[in-house]
Design a protein around this motif. Structure first.
Motif, PDB file in Angstrom:
ATOM      1  N   TYR A   1     -24.088   9.985 -30.215  1.00  0.00           N
ATOM      2  CA  TYR A   1     -22.765   8.940 -31.040  1.00  0.00           C
ATOM      3  C   TYR A   1     -23.833   7.775 -31.946  1.00  0.00           C
ATOM      4  O   TYR A   1     -24.714   7.208 -31.350  1.00  0.00           O
ATOM      5  N   ALA A   2     -23.091   7.741 -33.169  1.00  0.00           N
ATOM      6  CA  ALA A   2     -23.821   6.933 -34.223  1.00  0.00           C
ATOM      7  C   ALA A   2     -23.250   5.505 -34.057  1.00  0.00           C
ATOM      8  O   ALA A   2     -21.921   5.637 -33.763  1.00  0.00           O
ATOM      9  N   GLU A   3     -23.937   4.432 -34.019  1.00  0.00           N
ATOM     10  CA  GLU A   3     -23.407   3.177 -34.064  1.00  0.00           C
ATOM     11  C   GLU A   3     -23.854   2.615 -35.439  1.00  0.00           C
ATOM     12  O   GLU A   3     -25.043   2.009 -35.463  1.00  0.00           O
ATOM     13  N   ALA A   4     -22.886   2.460 -36.432  1.00  0.00           N
ATOM     14  CA  ALA A   4     -23.395   2.016 -37.862  1.00  0.00           C
ATOM     15  C   ALA A   4     -23.610   0.590 -37.665  1.00  0.00           C
ATOM     16  O   ALA A   4     -23.305  -0.089 -37.011  1.00  0.00           O
ATOM     17  N   ALA A   5     -24.426   0.127 -38.604  1.00  0.00           N
ATOM     18  CA  ALA A   5     -24.868  -1.152 -39.066  1.00  0.00           C
ATOM     19  C   ALA A   5     -24.506  -1.483 -40.423  1.00  0.00           C
ATOM     20  O   ALA A   5     -24.684  -0.660 -41.338  1.00  0.00           O
ATOM     21  N   THR A   6     -24.196  -2.848 -40.516  1.00  0.00           N
ATOM     22  CA  THR A   6     -23.727  -3.216 -41.855  1.00  0.00           C
ATOM     23  C   THR A   6     -24.299  -4.711 -42.171  1.00  0.00           C
ATOM     24  O   THR A   6     -24.502  -5.274 -41.169  1.00  0.00           O
ATOM     25  N   ILE A   7     -24.335  -4.982 -43.441  1.00  0.00           N
ATOM     26  CA  ILE A   7     -24.587  -6.101 -44.026  1.00  0.00           C
ATOM     27  C   ILE A   7     -23.360  -6.680 -44.714  1.00  0.00           C
ATOM     28  O   ILE A   7     -23.402  -6.233 -45.786  1.00  0.00           O
ATOM     29  N   PHE A   8     -22.464  -7.432 -44.076  1.00  0.00           N
ATOM     30  CA  PHE A   8     -21.252  -7.978 -45.059  1.00  0.00           C
ATOM     31  C   PHE A   8     -21.413  -8.330 -46.391  1.00  0.00           C
ATOM     32  O   PHE A   8     -22.320  -9.248 -46.583  1.00  0.00           O
ATOM     33  N   GLY A   9     -20.750  -8.290 -47.265  1.00  0.00           N
ATOM     34  CA  GLY A   9     -20.518  -8.726 -48.570  1.00  0.00           C
ATOM     35  C   GLY A   9     -19.343  -8.374 -49.338  1.00  0.00           C
ATOM     36  O   GLY A   9     -18.631  -7.497 -48.941  1.00  0.00           O
ATOM     37  N   LEU A  10     -19.011  -9.552 -50.083  1.00  0.00           N
ATOM     38  CA  LEU A  10     -17.634  -9.421 -50.626  1.00  0.00           C
ATOM     39  C   LEU A  10     -17.873  -8.633 -52.088  1.00  0.00           C
ATOM     40  O   LEU A  10     -16.974  -8.252 -52.667  1.00  0.00           O
TER      41      LEU A  10
ATOM     42  N   LEU B   1     -17.424  -3.550 -52.990  1.00  0.00           N
ATOM     43  CA  LEU B   1     -15.992  -4.083 -52.852  1.00  0.00           C
ATOM     44  C   LEU B   1     -15.253  -3.407 -51.580  1.00  0.00           C
ATOM     45  O   LEU B   1     -13.972  -3.569 -51.623  1.00  0.00           O
ATOM     46  N   VAL B   2     -16.096  -2.945 -50.627  1.00  0.00           N
ATOM     47  CA  VAL B   2     -15.272  -2.321 -49.657  1.00  0.00           C
ATOM     48  C   VAL B   2     -14.560  -3.052 -48.863  1.00  0.00           C
ATOM     49  O   VAL B   2     -13.557  -3.066 -48.377  1.00  0.00           O
ATOM     50  N   ASN B   3     -14.994  -4.570 -48.833  1.00  0.00           N
ATOM     51  CA  ASN B   3     -14.237  -5.258 -47.685  1.00  0.00           C
ATOM     52  C   ASN B   3     -13.067  -5.610 -48.396  1.00  0.00           C
ATOM     53  O   ASN B   3     -12.267  -6.407 -47.427  1.00  0.00           O
ATOM     54  N   TRP B   4     -13.013  -5.490 -49.439  1.00  0.00           N
ATOM     55  CA  TRP B   4     -11.445  -5.788 -49.981  1.00  0.00           C
ATOM     56  C   TRP B   4     -10.416  -4.928 -49.563  1.00  0.00           C
ATOM     57  O   TRP B   4      -9.248  -5.383 -49.658  1.00  0.00           O
ATOM     58  N   VAL B   5     -10.870  -3.874 -49.170  1.00  0.00           N
ATOM     59  CA  VAL B   5      -9.838  -2.873 -48.597  1.00  0.00           C
ATOM     60  C   VAL B   5      -9.430  -3.580 -47.209  1.00  0.00           C
ATOM     61  O   VAL B   5      -7.985  -3.769 -46.834  1.00  0.00           O
ATOM     62  N   TRP B   6     -10.138  -4.061 -46.461  1.00  0.00           N
ATOM     63  CA  TRP B   6      -9.786  -4.965 -45.168  1.00  0.00           C
ATOM     64  C   TRP B   6      -9.076  -6.030 -45.552  1.00  0.00           C
ATOM     65  O   TRP B   6      -8.281  -6.539 -44.603  1.00  0.00           O
ATOM     66  N   ILE B   7      -9.837  -7.000 -46.389  1.00  0.00           N
ATOM     67  CA  ILE B   7      -8.836  -8.193 -46.652  1.00  0.00           C
ATOM     68  C   ILE B   7      -7.460  -7.786 -47.338  1.00  0.00           C
ATOM     69  O   ILE B   7      -6.562  -8.673 -46.882  1.00  0.00           O
ATOM     70  N   GLY B   8      -7.424  -6.923 -48.171  1.00  0.00           N
ATOM     71  CA  GLY B   8      -5.997  -6.675 -48.617  1.00  0.00           C
ATOM     72  C   GLY B   8      -5.220  -6.260 -47.585  1.00  0.00           C
ATOM     73  O   GLY B   8      -3.824  -6.517 -47.530  1.00  0.00           O
ATOM     74  N   GLY B   9      -5.635  -5.067 -46.702  1.00  0.00           N
ATOM     75  CA  GLY B   9      -4.815  -4.764 -45.579  1.00  0.00           C
ATOM     76  C   GLY B   9      -4.359  -5.993 -44.828  1.00  0.00           C
ATOM     77  O   GLY B   9      -3.429  -5.822 -44.204  1.00  0.00           O
ATOM     78  N   THR B  10      -5.198  -6.924 -44.321  1.00  0.00           N
ATOM     79  CA  THR B  10      -4.800  -7.844 -43.439  1.00  0.00           C
ATOM     80  C   THR B  10      -3.871  -8.864 -43.966  1.00  0.00           C
ATOM     81  O   THR B  10      -2.706  -9.071 -43.280  1.00  0.00           O
ATOM     82  N   LEU B  11      -3.920  -9.210 -45.547  1.00  0.00           N
ATOM     83  CA  LEU B  11      -2.820  -9.808 -46.117  1.00  0.00           C
ATOM     84  C   LEU B  11      -1.646  -8.880 -46.174  1.00  0.00           C
ATOM     85  O   LEU B  11      -0.200  -9.809 -45.910  1.00  0.00           O
ATOM     86  N   MET B  12      -1.490  -7.658 -46.244  1.00  0.00           N
ATOM     87  CA  MET B  12      -0.420  -6.949 -46.170  1.00  0.00           C
ATOM     88  C   MET B  12       0.283  -6.883 -44.848  1.00  0.00           C
ATOM     89  O   MET B  12       1.683  -6.909 -44.846  1.00  0.00           O
TER      90      MET B  12
END
Length: 641
Positions: free
Chosen positions: A568-577, A603-614
């Protein structure tokens, strides 16, 4: 204890059947003397289901492997929190959680002032429908999907929880979906009840009375879908958040239908129109939630998330078909004599109806495409599901169109015409400018249109909130525009993160560097280690941009003791707006060279930011709206969904 828990479910089934029959008998006799007993019966039924749920939770926490369910989804190495959340990891437990959620919503609704406003006849119709739903859940739990089956002798240890489910996203994703599905049972049953009692006008309108439950269910479902996308992105290791999987689609269909209802319900509350349409849409929302369960549990389509048949597929299908027949019959019979015609397409009414139609068209397309392997069996020997490319090609233009409509709608009057031409022109200017710039840079029409529409929505909402004080004073309007702002941010995130993603799959020796766009990723080390029930290897990647350090990526490959046939893969990310760096470790050879999938997701994190606001914004509009409406006011923003 286990037998007692099962017998409590049987008792709950008998309570639901008997008192649903009592409600029908009272309606037939034109009486309501049994109504207090019916209300107490549901309270007792909920208490029984609560005790059964506590028994199952106790067994999960305390390693009671004499229960087949506990042995199937936990083991002694599983942490306490994941043992508790195994409650909804399997078919039987998730059905119990869903049915229990519906029962709890029923208790809460019976305690509200809105319920007390209903006439006795409407209450009886409501309990007839609601207890019938509860009886169906309990029939499933006692006949085909019993969580209290026992094993003799009990195994010393369990099979463990699927590693893909050992993730924070999957702790909350399933129960939020079930709470969303369950919450819609209240307005769905109430809509049909008031239509059958013909109580509209003599008591509070069902849409207003059940509005807090509708919004709660909608935000729970939204949160569940967004968390499911985040789980896919972080846990599956493929770098995406939506694959048009049948089970993903199954949760999206009730969301689309309920969102269409939220827009048409504005027209009913503000203009006194579309009463029959709203009854139909809310009932279909509830039915589509059951259809989602059918897809997951019938084995009719293949999916990563499906449970398989387990015997519940046919009963679910019969229940869904019977519910559709009942809904169609009720909406055809019920009429409202003072119904008024809709305003033209150039009005806010027209645009809200157009948004609803597009949402319903999307739900129909996704339904047919998801069920395509079933439909195509009639003319193809070996049917296959439709690829994600089909959904993207057909659905993305419609989603972009919704964003365009929502950009324009606030500037239209209820009766027609533009309320503020300069503001509308400013919004359209933002849309045109962003679309043109995106098209010039990337030459992808749908992505360019989505980016322009998302930017226009954001600009329009900012203009509206800063220039029109009545919008800021109206909590329902703030909730609506907060949801639209979140949607606009999600549209921007989707428009850029998918089409403009940079991705490579590379095999790289230690101390070598791979270039990805503006970023350099240097593979500096490889580690081995052990966690709770698994071993892992981990690659360390130092990331720089034009020589400046950005961060470290540490993707892992895990092998679980009880799931050793697959790594199983455990992905790694470096966050950025702006850009987010993403890496998955696919394997390592004998010399230590790593095979990696690396990507830059703009801009992928704007998907989660927008979803949280919704998910947060609807809390502002949970209070029931006043029954008064202003037929002639074209300046007020209203209670838009």
């Amino acid at each position: 204890m286990h037998l007692s828990a099962y017998l409590l479910l049987v008792a709950s089934l008998l309570f639901a059947l008997f008192f649903a029959g009592a409600a029908a008998a009272q309606l037939w006799q034109g009486r309501s003397t049994a109504l207090p007993w019916i209300e107490k019966a549901h309270l007792m039924l909920t208490g029984f289901m609560t005790l059964s749920s506590v028994v199952l939770l106790h067994a999960l926490v305390n390693f009671d492997f004499s229960l087949v369910y506990v042995a199937s989804y936990t083991d002694r190495a599983l942490p306490l929190f994941y043992r508790m959340t195994a409650f909804w990891a399997g078919q039987a437990g998730s059905m119990l959680f869903w049915g229990w959620s519906v029962a709890l919503f029923g208790v809460i609704f019976a305690l509200t002032g809105g319920y007390r406003e209903l006439s006795p006849q409407t209450k009886l119709w409501y309990w007839l429908f609601f207890l019938s739903v509860m009886a169906f859940f309990l029939l499933i739990l006692t006949a085909w999907s019993n969580p209290f089956l026992t094993a003799a002798p009990a195994p010393a240890d369990g099979n463990g929880l699927n590693p893909l489910l050992q993730n924070p996203g999957m702790i909350f994703h399933p129960p939020l979906l079930f709470l969303g599905y369950g919450g819609f049972a209240i307005p769905g049953c109430l809509a049909l009840a008031q239509a059958m009692s013909n109580g509209y006008g003599r008591e509070g309108a069902w849409a207003g009375i059940s509005r807090p439950f509708t919004l709660c269910a909608w935000l729970f479902l939204t949160a569940g879908i967004v968390l499911g996308g985040w789980w896919s992105y972080m846990e599956l290791g493929w770098g995406g958040y939506w694959a048009w999987d049948p089970v993903e689609n199954a949760s999206l269909i009730p969301w689309l239908v309920s969102t269409a209802f939220l827009h048409t319900s504005v027209i009913e509350s503000r203009r006194g129109k579309l009463h029959r349409v709203n009854i139909l849409l809310m009932a279909l929302t509830t039915i589509s939630a059951f259809f989602a369960t059918y897809l997951v549990r019938s084995g009719v389509v293949d999916s990563l998330h499906a449970f398989g048949d387990g015997g519940v597929g046919r009963p679910l299908l019969i229940f869904i078909l019977a519910s559709i027949a009942l809904t169609v019959a009720v909406t055809l019979v019920w009429r409202k004599d003072d119904a008024k015609p809709l305003s033209g397409i150039d009005s806010r009414e027209g645009f809200l109806v157009l948004v609803a139609w597009v949402l319903l068209a999307l739900s129909a397309i996704i339904l047919v495409a998801t069920m395509w392997p079933v439909f195509s069996k009639f003319w193809v020997e070996k049917p296959m599901g439709l690829e994600p490319a089909f959904y993207n090609r057909v659905c993305l233009p419609l989603f972009a169109g919704i964003a365009v409509l929502l950009s324009i709608c606030p500037w239209l009057g209820w009766k027609g015409g533009v309320r503020s031409m300069p503001k509308l022109l400013a919004v359209l200017g933002v849309m045109a400018a962003v679309t043109a710039m995106t098209w010039y840079a990337y030459r992808m029409p749908m992505a360019a249109l989505g980016a322009g529409a998302g930017a226009a929505c954001v600009a329009g909402i900012i203009i509206l909130l800063t220039t029109e004080a009545h919008v800021r004073r109206n909590n329902a309007s703030l909730a609506a525009h907060g949801v639209h702002l979140g949607l606009a941010l999600m549209v921007l995130g989707v428009a850029f993160s998918g089409p403009y993603k940079l991705e490579q799959e590379v095999e790289i020796p230690r101390d070598a560097t791979v270039k990805l766009g503006k970023y350099d990723l240097r593979y500096v080390n490889l580690y081995e280690g052990e966690g709770a029930g698994y071993i892992f290897i981990e690659a360390e990647l130092n990331v720089t941009r034009e020589g400046a350090p950005v961060g470290v990526l540490s993707p892992q490959r895990r092998l679980y003791a009880k799931f050793d046939r697959q790594a199983y893969a455990e992905a790694a990310t470096i966050f950025g707006l702006g850009d987010e760096l993403y890496a998955t470790l696919l394997g390592v050879d004998a010399e230590g060279a790593a095979t990696l999938k690396v990507s830059v997701n703009p801009l992928v994190n704007w998907v989660w930011i927008g979803g949280t606001l919704m998910c947060i914004a609807p809390f502002l509009g949970l209070r029931r709206p006043s029954s008064s409406r202003d037929e002639d006011d074209d300046t007020g923003d209203g209670q838009e969904a």
